[in-house]
Design an enzyme around this catalytic site. Structure first.
Site, PDB file in Angstrom:
ATOM      1  N   LYS A  23      -1.762  10.547  -7.308  1.00 41.03           N
ATOM      2  CA  LYS A  23      -1.717  10.189  -8.728  1.00 41.03           C
ATOM      3  C   LYS A  23      -2.118   8.730  -8.941  1.00 41.03           C
ATOM      4  O   LYS A  23      -2.912   8.416  -9.819  1.00 41.03           O
ATOM      5  CB  LYS A  23      -0.324  10.455  -9.302  1.00 41.03           C
ATOM      6  CG  LYS A  23      -0.077  11.939  -9.524  1.00 41.03           C
ATOM      7  CD  LYS A  23       1.270  12.229 -10.145  1.00 41.03           C
ATOM      8  CE  LYS A  23       1.377  13.737 -10.383  1.00 41.03           C
ATOM      9  NZ  LYS A  23       2.625  14.126 -11.019  1.00 41.03           N
ATOM     10  N   ARG A  46       4.883   6.184   2.223  1.00 39.30           N
ATOM     11  CA  ARG A  46       5.505   6.578   3.494  1.00 39.30           C
ATOM     12  C   ARG A  46       6.859   7.213   3.232  1.00 39.30           C
ATOM     13  O   ARG A  46       7.502   6.949   2.216  1.00 39.30           O
ATOM     14  CB  ARG A  46       5.646   5.361   4.425  1.00 39.30           C
ATOM     15  CG  ARG A  46       6.592   4.252   3.904  1.00 39.30           C
ATOM     16  CD  ARG A  46       7.954   4.364   4.543  1.00 39.30           C
ATOM     17  NE  ARG A  46       8.954   3.447   4.026  1.00 39.30           N
ATOM     18  CZ  ARG A  46       9.831   3.719   3.070  1.00 39.30           C
ATOM     19  NH1 ARG A  46       9.817   4.867   2.440  1.00 39.30           N
ATOM     20  NH2 ARG A  46      10.758   2.843   2.697  1.00 39.30           N
ATOM     21  N   VAL A  47       7.241   8.073   4.187  1.00 35.68           N
ATOM     22  CA  VAL A  47       8.607   8.593   4.144  1.00 35.68           C
ATOM     23  C   VAL A  47       9.378   7.771   5.164  1.00 35.68           C
ATOM     24  O   VAL A  47       8.890   7.521   6.274  1.00 35.68           O
ATOM     25  CB  VAL A  47       8.633  10.102   4.504  1.00 35.68           C
ATOM     26  CG1 VAL A  47      10.066  10.610   4.601  1.00 35.68           C
ATOM     27  CG2 VAL A  47       7.861  10.903   3.475  1.00 35.68           C
ATOM     28  N   LYS A  56      20.213   2.515   7.378  1.00 42.64           N
ATOM     29  CA  LYS A  56      20.586   2.114   6.012  1.00 42.64           C
ATOM     30  C   LYS A  56      21.913   2.758   5.611  1.00 42.64           C
ATOM     31  O   LYS A  56      22.768   2.114   5.001  1.00 42.64           O
ATOM     32  CB  LYS A  56      19.473   2.502   5.025  1.00 42.64           C
ATOM     33  CG  LYS A  56      19.572   1.779   3.711  1.00 42.64           C
ATOM     34  CD  LYS A  56      18.244   1.778   2.986  1.00 42.64           C
ATOM     35  CE  LYS A  56      18.277   0.876   1.778  1.00 42.64           C
ATOM     36  NZ  LYS A  56      16.954   0.635   1.219  1.00 42.64           N
ATOM     37  N   ARG A  58      24.291   3.661   7.558  1.00 46.13           N
ATOM     38  CA  ARG A  58      25.377   3.000   8.292  1.00 46.13           C
ATOM     39  C   ARG A  58      25.729   1.661   7.634  1.00 46.13           C
ATOM     40  O   ARG A  58      26.885   1.354   7.348  1.00 46.13           O
ATOM     41  CB  ARG A  58      24.945   2.781   9.754  1.00 46.13           C
ATOM     42  CG  ARG A  58      26.068   2.311  10.685  1.00 46.13           C
ATOM     43  CD  ARG A  58      25.543   1.952  12.063  1.00 46.13           C
ATOM     44  NE  ARG A  58      24.480   0.954  12.035  1.00 46.13           N
ATOM     45  CZ  ARG A  58      24.679  -0.350  11.945  1.00 46.13           C
ATOM     46  NH1 ARG A  58      25.883  -0.821  11.877  1.00 46.13           N
ATOM     47  NH2 ARG A  58      23.653  -1.192  11.913  1.00 46.13           N
ATOM     48  N   LYS A 115      14.203 -12.916  -4.383  1.00 47.14           N
ATOM     49  CA  LYS A 115      15.359 -12.808  -3.489  1.00 47.14           C
ATOM     50  C   LYS A 115      15.538 -14.094  -2.674  1.00 47.14           C
ATOM     51  O   LYS A 115      14.569 -14.842  -2.482  1.00 47.14           O
ATOM     52  CB  LYS A 115      15.143 -11.637  -2.535  1.00 47.14           C
ATOM     53  CG  LYS A 115      15.443 -10.299  -3.175  1.00 47.14           C
ATOM     54  CD  LYS A 115      15.704  -9.275  -2.100  1.00 47.14           C
ATOM     55  CE  LYS A 115      16.388  -8.066  -2.675  1.00 47.14           C
ATOM     56  NZ  LYS A 115      16.853  -7.158  -1.634  1.00 47.14           N
ATOM     57  N   GLU A 142      10.959   5.242  -4.499  1.00 49.12           N
ATOM     58  CA  GLU A 142      10.870   3.834  -4.886  1.00 49.12           C
ATOM     59  C   GLU A 142       9.407   3.417  -4.939  1.00 49.12           C
ATOM     60  O   GLU A 142       8.672   3.598  -3.967  1.00 49.12           O
ATOM     61  CB  GLU A 142      11.617   2.960  -3.867  1.00 49.12           C
ATOM     62  CG  GLU A 142      11.585   1.477  -4.224  1.00 49.12           C
ATOM     63  CD  GLU A 142      12.264   0.639  -3.151  1.00 49.12           C
ATOM     64  OE1 GLU A 142      13.389   0.200  -3.364  1.00 49.12           O
ATOM     65  OE2 GLU A 142      11.642   0.456  -2.074  1.00 49.12           O
ATOM     66  N   ILE A 156       4.939  -9.475   6.966  1.00 46.62           N
ATOM     67  CA  ILE A 156       5.239 -10.389   8.076  1.00 46.62           C
ATOM     68  C   ILE A 156       6.755 -10.584   8.217  1.00 46.62           C
ATOM     69  O   ILE A 156       7.328 -10.480   9.297  1.00 46.62           O
ATOM     70  CB  ILE A 156       4.550 -11.777   7.856  1.00 46.62           C
ATOM     71  CG1 ILE A 156       3.030 -11.622   7.720  1.00 46.62           C
ATOM     72  CG2 ILE A 156       4.950 -12.788   8.927  1.00 46.62           C
ATOM     73  CD1 ILE A 156       2.298 -11.206   8.949  1.00 46.62           C
ATOM     74  N   HIS A 158       9.113  -8.688   7.189  1.00 45.03           N
ATOM     75  CA  HIS A 158       9.759  -7.440   7.590  1.00 45.03           C
ATOM     76  C   HIS A 158       9.688  -7.275   9.113  1.00 45.03           C
ATOM     77  O   HIS A 158      10.674  -6.888   9.753  1.00 45.03           O
ATOM     78  CB  HIS A 158       9.096  -6.260   6.878  1.00 45.03           C
ATOM     79  CG  HIS A 158       9.837  -4.972   7.037  1.00 45.03           C
ATOM     80  ND1 HIS A 158       9.596  -4.121   8.080  1.00 45.03           N
ATOM     81  CD2 HIS A 158      10.824  -4.398   6.302  1.00 45.03           C
ATOM     82  CE1 HIS A 158      10.400  -3.070   7.966  1.00 45.03           C
ATOM     83  NE2 HIS A 158      11.160  -3.222   6.903  1.00 45.03           N
TER      84      HIS A 158
HETATM   85  P1  0O2 Z   1      12.111  -0.644   4.624  1.00 46.06           P
HETATM   86  O1  0O2 Z   1      12.065  -0.611   6.112  1.00 46.06           O
HETATM   87  O2  0O2 Z   1      10.967  -1.347   4.012  1.00 46.06           O
HETATM   88  O3  0O2 Z   1      12.301   0.716   4.036  1.00 46.06           O
HETATM   89  P2  0O2 Z   1      20.389  -2.703  -3.164  1.00 46.06           P
HETATM   90  O4  0O2 Z   1      21.658  -1.908  -3.030  1.00 46.06           O
HETATM   91  O5  0O2 Z   1      19.555  -2.228  -4.291  1.00 46.06           O
HETATM   92  O6  0O2 Z   1      20.582  -4.172  -3.146  1.00 46.06           O
HETATM   93  P3  0O2 Z   1      18.402  -1.793  -1.238  1.00 46.06           P
HETATM   94  O7  0O2 Z   1      18.481  -0.326  -1.334  1.00 46.06           O
HETATM   95  O8  0O2 Z   1      18.145  -2.370   0.127  1.00 46.06           O
HETATM   96  O9  0O2 Z   1      19.700  -2.486  -1.747  1.00 46.06           O
HETATM   97  O10 0O2 Z   1      17.328  -2.203  -2.273  1.00 46.06           O
HETATM   98  P4  0O2 Z   1      16.378  -3.457  -2.315  1.00 46.06           P
HETATM   99  O11 0O2 Z   1      17.068  -4.709  -1.985  1.00 46.06           O
HETATM  100  O12 0O2 Z   1      15.735  -3.327  -3.642  1.00 46.06           O
HETATM  101  O13 0O2 Z   1      15.322  -3.174  -1.130  1.00 46.06           O
HETATM  102  C1  0O2 Z   1      14.535  -2.041  -1.107  1.00 46.06           C
HETATM  103  C2  0O2 Z   1      13.309  -2.304  -0.279  1.00 46.06           C
HETATM  104  O14 0O2 Z   1      12.635  -3.480  -0.747  1.00 46.06           O
HETATM  105  C3  0O2 Z   1      13.583  -2.611   1.189  1.00 46.06           C
HETATM  106  O15 0O2 Z   1      13.766  -1.425   1.903  1.00 46.06           O
HETATM  107  C4  0O2 Z   1      12.316  -3.354   1.562  1.00 46.06           C
HETATM  108  O16 0O2 Z   1      11.220  -2.471   1.720  1.00 46.06           O
HETATM  109  C5  0O2 Z   1      12.081  -4.195   0.331  1.00 46.06           C
HETATM  110  N1  0O2 Z   1      12.777  -5.486   0.462  1.00 46.06           N
HETATM  111  C6  0O2 Z   1      13.872  -5.894  -0.187  1.00 46.06           C
HETATM  112  N2  0O2 Z   1      14.222  -7.129   0.176  1.00 46.06           N
HETATM  113  C7  0O2 Z   1      13.321  -7.532   1.097  1.00 46.06           C
HETATM  114  C8  0O2 Z   1      13.138  -8.752   1.844  1.00 46.06           C
HETATM  115  O17 0O2 Z   1      13.883  -9.709   1.745  1.00 46.06           O
HETATM  116  N3  0O2 Z   1      12.064  -8.789   2.698  1.00 46.06           N
HETATM  117  C9  0O2 Z   1      11.204  -7.746   2.836  1.00 46.06           C
HETATM  118  N4  0O2 Z   1      10.190  -7.886   3.688  1.00 46.06           N
HETATM  119  N5  0O2 Z   1      11.354  -6.592   2.142  1.00 46.06           N
HETATM  120  C10 0O2 Z   1      12.394  -6.486   1.278  1.00 46.06           C
HETATM  121  P5  0O2 Z   1      14.519  -1.440   3.307  1.00 46.06           P
HETATM  122  O18 0O2 Z   1      15.233  -0.150   3.457  1.00 46.06           O
HETATM  123  O19 0O2 Z   1      15.373  -2.655   3.441  1.00 46.06           O
HETATM  124  O20 0O2 Z   1      13.377  -1.546   4.340  1.00 46.06           O
END
Ligand code: 0O2
Length: 269
Positions: A23, A46-47, A56, A58, A115, A142, A156, A158
């Site tokens: 889409k 991606r899944v 997550k 945990r 952030k 998301e 980077i 991440h």
């Molecule tokens: P991955 O491996 O990318 O899937 P919340 O309860 O809303 O505070 P949540 O669910 O972690 O917590 O939501 P948030 O903070 O909106 O983060 C969702 C995703 O945004 C993350 O997924 C990351 O992909 C990205 N993200 C958020 N903060 C950061 C950061 O500081 N640095 C980077 N590089 N990415 C960020 P995951 O599951 O953490 O990781």
């Protein structure tokens, strides 16, 4: 949870990611064709891996039975734009679809509210219905919308988070914050010359469209059997192409359109 159960559980998410990718790729393509410059540079999806889901769950103390309601990013779509201004347009496009093929659950503006890590991006959590071989399911997904500069930084950072298991050394954290600031400045600088860049991109697109049209016309002429004329026109085209003047190429193509039309009419009579 057993492997087979995981496989089954992830099917709707895999489908949601595939459908949403298509889409947004379509929107990207159509916008490019209609406006001659890109709104969306890249769409990826991606899944989340089972290991990341478990991690997550945990970390957030989520029972496995509640992961589909509590983990919002099992299905993830990333939309990359060139300019910060384009992010607003993409957000607007998504809001316009709210209640039609997707339902917005929440918006998180990490561009206005950067952030502490330096992370910037606009997130939209949606509920998205999929119809699979195992029935209908509404899944959470998301959508992360960000610029190329924001994406570079996030990828980077991440990787480093992964390497240091969330405990990035202070010195590296400081450098990452500096880099986030530099990415912010880069976005700002690019926004200042956005019109110039868009004009250049439109000109490039226009030129490649005209050239593709001319080449098609010459091929059509070849097809009508007028080889000498087609080769003569080909020579004229190559000369103009080397000159690179768009106005002249445009005029040349208009004349070529008329020649091809005349031959088409003749071949019908
Ligand atoms: P991955 O491996 O990318 O899937 P919340 O309860 O809303 O505070 P949540 O669910 O972690 O917590 O939501 P948030 O903070 O909106 O983060 C969702 C995703 O945004 C993350 O997924 C990351 O992909 C990205 N993200 C958020 N903060 C950061 C950061 O500081 N640095 C980077 N590089 N990415 C960020 P995951 O599951 O953490 O990781």
């Amino acid at each position: 949870m057993e492997t087979l159960q995981w496989k089954k559980k992830l099917i709707p998410y895999e489908q949601a990611v595939r459908e949403l990718e298509v889409k947004f790729q379509n929107i990207a393509h159509q916008y490019q064709v209609l406006n001659q410059h890109s709104l969306i540079e890249l769409v990826t999806g991606r899944v989340k891996t089972i290991s990341s889901i478990l991690e997550k769950a945990r970390k957030k103390d989520i029972p496995l039975s509640a992961i589909s309601e509590k983990i919002e990013d099992i299905a993830g779509i990333r939309i990359i734009c060139q300019f910060v201004e384009d992010i607003d347009k993409v957000v607007h496009l998504i809001r316009e679809r709210n209640g039609k093929d997707l339902w917005i659950v929440e918006e998180k503006d990490y561009i206005e509210n950067t952030k502490a890590s330096g992370y910037r991006s606009y997130h939209i959590i949606i509920q998205y219905p999929v119809y699979t071989a195992i029935g209908e399911k509404k899944v959470l997904a998301e959508i992360q919308i960000r610029t190329l500069a924001m994406n570079f930084w996030a990828i980077i950072e991440h990787s480093l988070q992964y390497k240091y298991k969330q405990n990035i050394p202070k010195e590296i954290s400081k450098r990452l914050l500096n880099a986030a600031e530099a990415a912010f400045k880069l976005d700002k600088e690019m926004s200042m010359i956005r019109n110039e860049i868009i004009e250049a991109q439109e000109l490039f697109q226009l030129k490649s469209d005209i050239i593709a049209d001319i080449v098609k016309n010459i091929e059509n002429l070849h097809g009508t059997g007028n080889l000498t004329e087609a080769e003569d026109i080909q020579r004229q085209f190559l000369k103009l192409w080397r000159e690179g003047n768009i106005e002249k190429l445009k005029k040349f193509n208009q004349q070529l359109d008329m020649i091809v039309q005349i031959y088409d009419v003749q071949s019908l009579s």
